[in-house]
Design an enzyme around this catalytic site. Structure first.
Site, PDB file in Angstrom:
ATOM      1  N   ASP A   1       0.264   3.595 -15.945  1.00 22.33           N
ATOM      2  CA  ASP A   1       0.524   4.694 -14.999  1.00 22.33           C
ATOM      3  C   ASP A   1      -0.471   5.839 -15.165  1.00 22.33           C
ATOM      4  OD1 ASP A   1       2.949   3.316 -14.192  1.00 22.33           O
ATOM      5  OD2 ASP A   1       3.863   4.104 -16.014  1.00 22.33           O
TER       6      ASP A   1
ATOM      7  N   ALA B   1       3.285  -4.521 -12.628  1.00 24.55           N
ATOM      8  CA  ALA B   1       2.527  -3.271 -12.583  1.00 24.55           C
ATOM      9  C   ALA B   1       2.272  -2.899 -11.131  1.00 24.55           C
ATOM     10  CB  ALA B   1       1.200  -3.443 -13.318  1.00 24.55           C
TER      11      ALA B   1
ATOM     12  N   HIS C   1      -0.090  -0.367  -8.537  1.00 25.59           N
ATOM     13  CA  HIS C   1      -1.153   0.608  -8.326  1.00 25.59           C
ATOM     14  C   HIS C   1      -0.890   1.326  -7.009  1.00 25.59           C
ATOM     15  CE1 HIS C   1      -4.387  -1.537 -10.995  1.00 25.59           C
ATOM     16  NE2 HIS C   1      -3.481  -0.896 -11.685  1.00 25.59           N
TER      17      HIS C   1
ATOM     18  N   GLY D   1      10.517   2.394  -9.569  1.00 26.51           N
ATOM     19  CA  GLY D   1      11.087   3.687  -9.194  1.00 26.51           C
ATOM     20  C   GLY D   1      11.733   4.412 -10.360  1.00 26.51           C
TER      21      GLY D   1
END
Length: 429
Positions: free
Chosen positions: A13, A39, A41, A300
């Site tokens: 992150d 992951a 992006h 989230g």
């Protein structure tokens, strides 16, 4: 120079998506070498937000080749959904997106087992997307590769063996094995047809591109502190995001890697469980979370936030031989009266300036902070380093000293143009 590795120096992150998007214009190939769709992006392209989980960020440029190599685990359903979203935005992947025939496949039972193990064992904080169980099968030599998935007879034989091996854990959780098998076989009929046009030997593609002196950007997922070997084990991912992971994860010899670039946030965040020495539980932690919109692109989940940890970043610089750093979210530490930097850990009167392997020290160590005056005013929109507030410049220079690597770019937002070139004319490739 023709090959560049871009990786995260913290717990993921860090803003790699924006950085890769920024550099992709100069590259010919963008290569994802490890991880899976655990992951995410987040980047802005032509004023539209995109969240990519598997496909390299360079896919948004029509003249780039994007590769998923053998070190990645691929969920065919998730990949199909991601390509469908790109199609809706008139971004075609045809003849420029390729998947290694040796990449391993994530199947529904991997996701089921991921959830079961997360509930039964020590919580690692996985995304429950089957990444760990798929890598576990690979290590146990019972994994199913893309090339196996495409060959019906081979796949059915391997599926049978896998279901026999996994029946105890699945049945114990109430899973109907017959229904699961039927679902997997039915999905394969459609998904194998979808996958086939993209499948090739990506290692040979990369070797040929290197011979032609093409510019290749290797894109990592997650970050160094989630590395299977050098992260905060066992609270790690199941692959190697560090630069060495390119060699085994993409089939590239170490002498073919020209440079390594690390992406680092101006503070520190972590998602999920595990030790996090600089974590802030006070109003400052909340401030950083809200200012930086620190919520996972994939799940989230709110991210845990803390001050900049120079011990962690120096560890990352050393492990991957990082030559350049890109500092992100400097704008998120503006308007703070005093900024702290963790320069060491302390446990039982012992000082640790290098990252410790001990689980006990990782868990119970206290951060040793250095304090600097903060800076006021908006830094967004500034494109020259010298025009940043003086205290912001001092902060950046102090970080360079502490982590032993130069900061060549500073990101002040998600858009490509919201970037400061600290050292003009750096030749990334």
């Amino acid at each position: 120079m023709s090959t560049l590795v871009v990786l995260g120096t913290q717990w993921g992150d860090e803003g790699k998506g924006k950085v890769i998007h920024y550099l992709a214009k100069q590259a010919d190939y963008i290569v994802r070498y490890q991880g899976g769709n655990n992951a995410g992006h987040t980047l802005i392209h032509e004023n539209k937000p995109f969240i990519l989980h598997l496909i390299p960020s360079g896919i948004l440029f029509p003249d780039k080749y994007c590769l998923i190599t053998n070190g990645v685990v691929v969920d065919p359903k998730a990949l199909k959904e991601e390509i469908a979203i790109l199609d809706k935005n008139n971004i075609s992947v045809e003849k420029r997106f390729f998947i290694s025939e040796q990449a391993h496949i994530i199947l529904p039972y991997h996701k089921l087992i991921d959830g079961i193990l997360e509930e039964e064992n020590v919580k690692i904080g996985t995304t429950r997307r089957g990444i760990g169980p798929a890598y576990a099968d690979k290590v146990k030599r019972i994994g199913i590769r893309v090339v196996d998935y495409l060959e019906k007879d081979v796949f059915e034989d391997l599926l049978e063996k896998n279901l026999i091996e996994k029946t105890p854990i699945l049945k114990n959780s109430g899973v109907d094995i017959a229904n699961l098998k039927e679902e997997i076989l039915k999905d394969r009929e459609e998904l194998s047809i979808f996958l086939e046009p993209f499948v090739t030997d990506t290692s040979i593609m990369i070797a040929n591109a290197i011979k032609k002196n093409k510019k290749i950007l290797f894109e990592s997922a997650q970050g160094t502190m989630l590395d299977l070997d050098f992260g905060t084990y066992p609270f790690v991912t199941s692959s190697n995001p560090i630069a060495g992971g390119v060699c085994s994860g993409a089939g590239v010899g170490p002498t073919k890697i020209d440079s390594v670039l690390g992406v680092v946030k101006a503070y520190t965040t972590r998602v999920g469980e595990g030790p996090f020495t600089v974590e802030l539980f006070d109003e400052m932690g909340k401030f950083l979370r809200e200012k930086g919109a620190e919520y996972g692109a994939t799940t989230g989940r709110p991210r845990r936030c803390g001050w900049f940890d120079a011990v962690v970043v120096r560890h990352s610089v050393r492990l991957s031989g990082i030559k350049h750093l890109i500092l992100t979210k400097l704008d998120c530490v503006e308007d703070i009266d005093k900024i702290k930097i963790c320069v060491a850990y302390k446990y039982k009167d012992k000082l640790y300036k290098e990252f410790p392997a001990s689980r006990t020290v990782q868990k119970y160590a206290e951060p040793v902070y250095e304090e600097m005056p903060g800076f006021k005013g908006k830094v967004k929109g500034i494109i020259d380093f010298e025009k940043l507030p003086l205290n912001a410049q001092k902060y950046v220079k102090r970080l360079e000293q502490l982590v032993d690597a130069p900061i060549d770019l500073i990101s002040l937002g998600r858009k490509r143009e919201e970037t400061i070139e600290v050292r003009k004319g750096v030749n990334w490739f």
